[in-house]
Design a protein around this motif. Sequence first.
Motif, PDB file in Angstrom:
ATOM      1  N   PRO A  51       1.317  13.314  -1.543  1.00  0.00           N
ATOM      2  CA  PRO A  51       0.105  12.698  -1.006  1.00  0.00           C
ATOM      3  C   PRO A  51      -0.323  13.266   0.345  1.00  0.00           C
ATOM      4  N   LYS A 109       0.833  -1.193   0.000  1.00  0.00           N
ATOM      5  CA  LYS A 109       0.000   0.000   0.000  1.00  0.00           C
ATOM      6  C   LYS A 109       0.879   1.259   0.000  1.00  0.00           C
ATOM      7  N   PRO A 130      -2.769  12.247  -4.516  1.00  0.00           N
ATOM      8  CA  PRO A 130      -3.054  10.906  -4.006  1.00  0.00           C
ATOM      9  C   PRO A 130      -3.247  10.912  -2.491  1.00  0.00           C
ATOM     10  N   VAL A 169       1.047   4.089  -3.385  1.00  0.00           N
ATOM     11  CA  VAL A 169       0.785   5.519  -3.311  1.00  0.00           C
ATOM     12  C   VAL A 169       2.077   6.310  -3.499  1.00  0.00           C
ATOM     13  N   ALA A 200       2.691   7.265  -7.032  1.00  0.00           N
ATOM     14  CA  ALA A 200       1.762   8.157  -7.737  1.00  0.00           C
ATOM     15  C   ALA A 200       2.309   9.589  -7.746  1.00  0.00           C
ATOM     16  N   THR A 231      -8.215  10.170  -4.457  1.00  0.00           N
ATOM     17  CA  THR A 231      -7.467  11.425  -4.433  1.00  0.00           C
ATOM     18  C   THR A 231      -8.198  12.464  -3.592  1.00  0.00           C
ATOM     19  N   PRO A 281      -7.090   4.823  -7.953  1.00  0.00           N
ATOM     20  CA  PRO A 281      -6.632   5.397  -6.684  1.00  0.00           C
ATOM     21  C   PRO A 281      -7.530   6.547  -6.229  1.00  0.00           C
ATOM     22  N   LEU A 287      -3.479   8.271   1.061  1.00  0.00           N
ATOM     23  CA  LEU A 287      -3.300   6.947   1.637  1.00  0.00           C
ATOM     24  C   LEU A 287      -4.027   6.926   2.969  1.00  0.00           C
TER      25      LEU A 287
END
Lengths: 69, 449
Positions: free
Chosen positions: B99, B88, B218, B92, B95, B213, B211, B220
């Motif tokens: 994030p 995980k 992004p 991310v 990306a 956002t 994913p 998580l």
Amino acid sequence: MSSVIKVNPIACEAYGYCAELLPELVTLDEWGYPIVDGSAVPAHLVELARRAAKDCPRRAFLLQRAVGP
Amino acid sequence: MPTATATDVHESAAHNSAAHNSAAADRATLLGAWRAHRNAELTTHLAYHGSPPLPQRGDRTWPERFAAAIEESGLTGRGGASFPSATKLRLVGSARGNPTLVVNAMEGEPASAKDKVLLSCVPHLVLDGAELAASALGATRIVVCVAADRPDILAGVVRAVKERAGSSLAPVPVEVQQPPARYVAGEESALVSWLNSGPGAPSWRPDKRTPLTIGRRPVLVHNAETLAHMALVARYGASAFRAVGTTDAPGTALVTVSGGVEHPGVYEVAMGTTLGSVIERTRPTADVAAVLTGGFGGSWVSAAALDTPYAPRPLAEVGGVVGPGVLVVLTRRACGIAETARLARYMAGESAGQCGPCVFGLPAVADDLAYLAIGTRDRDAIRRLEMRVATVDGRGACRHPDGVARMVRSALSVFASDAAAHGAGRPCVFANEPSVLPPTVIAPLVPTS
Ligand code: SF4
Ligand code: SF4
């Protein structure tokens, strides 16, 4: 490239047009919401499926390219 | 939602059954610091665990070293899906855009109290984990999500965030948000919807791998317990983590045990401890008939399987699930079908009201179960119920109906003979006894409307 039908359950309001147009692929549950099995749409039904997608008043009925697992 | 196991948090945290006897090994547990000092302050936390190994400025290899340690530890998410945490992180991390790291402390499961225990007793372990994961991801924002109706959890979070704000322990700024309290509000897409100023209900993604956002960045989402484990792995190493638990399921896990037991509460257990010995510590009030595993959208497991190790794979073999770490004990002095009916009723009420099959299907399933439980003579009841369960399974935007389907199916299997008797018009003597479920969840068996 094969296509699959997806129904957006949030948008769908059980108008049932899709099941009328495409009884081969769409059944309705006891509350009128469409049940689709996620398998590839046979070639001879693709045109009808496209129409069902276009005619869905909620734009909930989608014809999508099948993606890998 | 108020906690299910209305145990005082101090009492709850006192129960610890990690397979440790040495003080050194106890250091690498989630609740060790609390057990030793009964104090959640930053100074106590640092005295006990030392500083979190956050990266030095400009250390470019640190993120990969952190991810590698998490991978080697074999840590899996403790929020429900048991997904490998390192995977995980890397998904991310690859990306584009800085994030946001979301700490999920929503405690959406009514029978869970672990978010409360973590954030009241060891909040700095959770925040360490959040800072570490955020640093590894290059995240520029940490958001801790606490349900709007949980001032008890909020208090601990806010105090801890203030203690470290502006210090080197908070390289990534932390904010606290309070999404609406609802069973499904803690679902990832629901949380993210709310953080995007949306309604806080799950969203539909035709491809679940799309994913999530916030804006175009992004995001998580990690469960609070998962992050606390990360803080331990970063400090003590993957091998210390793996020293407890099984090869397949290393580490400890927080389990909230409630139901027909004398000592409900949150227990830290080594993965792989048998279900029976976890439950034994909580002192069942009578012979155990079955255990609800994995929460309200989880699965009943018969008492015949109590020697099963508590870990995702072995539990799955007997139809159970670790999920968010919830066990509800049903003794022989309760009716499994009646309790299942109550669970289904509650879950129907917690639908986000967006998807037809969930909105109409779950109440129908709950009605079927209720009439079955009170012994309405109806030979067709079980077949109809099975059909309706199949109808709702997989047909919502989120997995809420799937969880109900799983839980009800497991009930029809574990309590099969009871279900058959009730369908033949013979209810349990216990059907109208007080429920073992949290009071907030209990509704009349048969709706009055
Ligand atoms: S036509 Fe559209 S709105 Fe109507 S049932 Fe089909 S998917 Fe739902
Ligand atoms: S499946 Fe149910 S809970 Fe999930 S989004 Fe749809 S209506 Fe809401």
